[in-house]
Design a protein around this motif. Sequence first.
Motif, short mmCIF file in Angstrom:
data_model
loop_
_atom_site.label_atom_id
_atom_site.label_comp_id
_atom_site.label_asym_id
_atom_site.label_seq_id
_atom_site.Cartn_x
_atom_site.Cartn_y
_atom_site.Cartn_z
N ARG A 168 0.85 -1.18 0.00
CA ARG A 168 0.00 0.00 0.00
C ARG A 168 0.89 1.23 0.00
NH1 ARG A 168 -3.47 -3.78 0.64
NH2 ARG A 168 -5.47 -3.62 1.56
N GLU A 169 0.47 2.27 -0.69
CA GLU A 169 1.22 3.51 -0.71
C GLU A 169 0.97 4.28 0.57
OE1 GLU A 169 1.55 6.73 -3.79
OE2 GLU A 169 1.21 4.96 -5.04
N ALA A 170 2.03 4.76 1.18
CA ALA A 170 1.91 5.54 2.40
C ALA A 170 1.62 6.99 2.07
CB ALA A 170 3.19 5.43 3.21
N VAL A 171 0.83 7.63 2.92
CA VAL A 171 0.52 9.06 2.80
C VAL A 171 1.17 9.76 3.99
CG1 VAL A 171 -1.34 10.75 2.88
CG2 VAL A 171 -1.62 8.65 1.56
N SER A 172 1.92 10.80 3.71
CA SER A 172 2.55 11.57 4.78
C SER A 172 1.59 12.62 5.31
CB SER A 172 3.82 12.26 4.27
OG SER A 172 4.78 11.29 3.92
N ALA A 173 1.61 12.80 6.62
CA ALA A 173 0.76 13.80 7.26
C ALA A 173 1.24 15.19 6.85
CB ALA A 173 0.82 13.65 8.77
N VAL A 174 0.31 16.12 6.77
CA VAL A 174 0.61 17.51 6.43
C VAL A 174 0.71 18.30 7.72
CG1 VAL A 174 -0.22 19.55 5.22
CG2 VAL A 174 -0.61 17.29 4.24
N SER A 175 1.83 19.00 7.91
CA SER A 175 2.01 19.81 9.11
C SER A 175 1.36 21.17 8.94
CB SER A 175 3.49 19.99 9.42
OG SER A 175 4.06 18.78 9.84
N SER A 176 0.59 21.57 9.93
CA SER A 176 -0.04 22.89 9.91
C SER A 176 0.96 23.92 10.42
CB SER A 176 -1.30 22.89 10.78
OG SER A 176 -0.93 22.72 12.14
N SER A 177 0.58 25.18 10.39
CA SER A 177 1.47 26.24 10.85
C SER A 177 1.80 26.11 12.34
CB SER A 177 0.86 27.61 10.57
OG SER A 177 -0.40 27.71 11.21
N SER A 178 0.92 25.45 13.09
CA SER A 178 1.16 25.26 14.52
C SER A 178 2.00 24.02 14.82
CB SER A 178 -0.18 25.16 15.26
OG SER A 178 -0.90 24.04 14.80
N GLY A 179 2.41 23.28 13.77
CA GLY A 179 3.24 22.10 13.95
C GLY A 179 2.48 20.81 14.15
N VAL A 180 1.16 20.86 14.07
CA VAL A 180 0.33 19.65 14.22
C VAL A 180 0.27 18.94 12.87
CG1 VAL A 180 -1.97 18.78 14.74
CG2 VAL A 180 -1.05 20.69 16.05
N GLN A 181 0.51 17.64 12.90
CA GLN A 181 0.44 16.82 11.69
C GLN A 181 -1.01 16.35 11.51
OE1 GLN A 181 4.18 14.17 11.44
NE2 GLN A 181 3.76 14.42 13.62
N GLU A 182 -1.59 16.61 10.34
CA GLU A 182 -3.00 16.29 10.11
C GLU A 182 -3.17 15.39 8.90
OE1 GLU A 182 -5.85 19.56 10.60
OE2 GLU A 182 -4.08 20.85 10.89
N VAL A 183 -4.14 14.48 9.01
CA VAL A 183 -4.49 13.58 7.91
C VAL A 183 -6.00 13.37 7.93
CG1 VAL A 183 -4.20 11.28 6.91
CG2 VAL A 183 -2.28 12.36 8.06
N ASP A 184 -6.61 13.44 6.75
CA ASP A 184 -8.03 13.11 6.58
C ASP A 184 -8.13 11.65 6.13
OD1 ASP A 184 -8.88 15.69 7.23
OD2 ASP A 184 -8.71 16.37 5.16
N ILE A 185 -8.95 10.87 6.81
CA ILE A 185 -9.11 9.45 6.50
C ILE A 185 -10.58 9.17 6.26
CG2 ILE A 185 -8.80 7.09 7.36
CD1 ILE A 185 -6.66 8.42 9.28
N THR A 186 -10.90 8.56 5.13
CA THR A 186 -12.26 8.16 4.81
C THR A 186 -12.45 6.70 5.19
OG1 THR A 186 -12.35 9.73 2.99
CG2 THR A 186 -13.99 7.97 2.98
N VAL A 187 -13.54 6.41 5.88
CA VAL A 187 -13.86 5.04 6.27
C VAL A 187 -15.04 4.59 5.43
CG1 VAL A 187 -14.49 3.52 8.18
CG2 VAL A 187 -13.11 5.57 8.62
N LYS A 188 -14.78 3.68 4.50
CA LYS A 188 -15.83 3.13 3.64
C LYS A 188 -15.34 1.79 3.11
CE LYS A 188 -19.11 4.19 0.03
NZ LYS A 188 -19.65 5.19 -0.85
N GLY A 189 -15.69 0.73 3.82
CA GLY A 189 -15.22 -0.60 3.43
C GLY A 189 -13.73 -0.79 3.71
N GLY A 190 -13.13 0.14 4.39
CA GLY A 190 -11.71 0.14 4.71
C GLY A 190 -11.30 1.57 5.05
N TYR A 191 -10.02 1.76 5.28
CA TYR A 191 -9.50 3.09 5.58
C TYR A 191 -8.75 3.61 4.36
CZ TYR A 191 -10.41 1.55 10.33
OH TYR A 191 -11.00 1.07 11.47
N SER A 192 -9.00 4.85 4.00
CA SER A 192 -8.33 5.45 2.86
C SER A 192 -7.86 6.85 3.24
CB SER A 192 -9.27 5.52 1.66
OG SER A 192 -8.60 6.08 0.56
N PRO A 193 -6.58 7.05 3.37
CA PRO A 193 -5.47 6.10 3.21
C PRO A 193 -5.39 5.14 4.39
CG PRO A 193 -4.62 8.19 3.99
CD PRO A 193 -6.10 8.38 3.76
N ASP A 194 -4.72 4.02 4.16
CA ASP A 194 -4.61 3.04 5.24
C ASP A 194 -3.19 2.92 5.79
OD1 ASP A 194 -3.56 1.78 3.04
OD2 ASP A 194 -4.66 -0.09 3.30
#
Length: 125
Positions: A28-54
Motif C-alpha cells: 500500500r502507498e503511504a501518505v505523509s501527514a501535512v504539518s499545519s502552521s502550529s506544527g500539528v500533523q494532520e491527515v483526513d481518513i475516509t472510512v468506507k469498506g476500509g481506511y483510505s489512506p490506510d
Amino acid sequence: MESPEILVTLVGLSLIAFVLWYFFFSTREAVSAVSSSSGVQEVDITVKGGYSPDVIEVEKGKPVQLHFYRDEEASCSEEVLFPDFGIRRELPAFQTTLIELLPQQAGRFEFTCGMGMLRGSLVVK
C-alpha cells in the motif's frame, strides 16, 4: 470429479488466493501527514469498506490529528482502535471524528475496526 467441478474449484481457489493477497500481502502507498502552521500533523481518513489512506506516515514527537470521516453505516466500521496508544473511539456515520495523539517512539502501529477486519498502519519516523 468432472470438468465443470474441477473448473469451479480452481476458480474458487484462485479467488480465495487473490483476496488473501490483496488484504494481507499487497503493498500500500503511504501518505505523509501535512504539518499545519502550529506544527500539528494532520491527515483526513475516509472510512468506507476500509481506511483510505490506510498507511499514514508521521514524525515522532509531534502531535498528530487524524480526521476520520465515516462514509457508511456498516456495523464493522462503528469504531476505530489504536491499541498501542490506548485509544478506542466511536465513529458516527456520515460525521468526522477527531483523534489526537503524540507518538513518542518510531515504529509501525496498527489501527483496526472493532472487529479487526478493517486495518491500517500509522508509521512513525
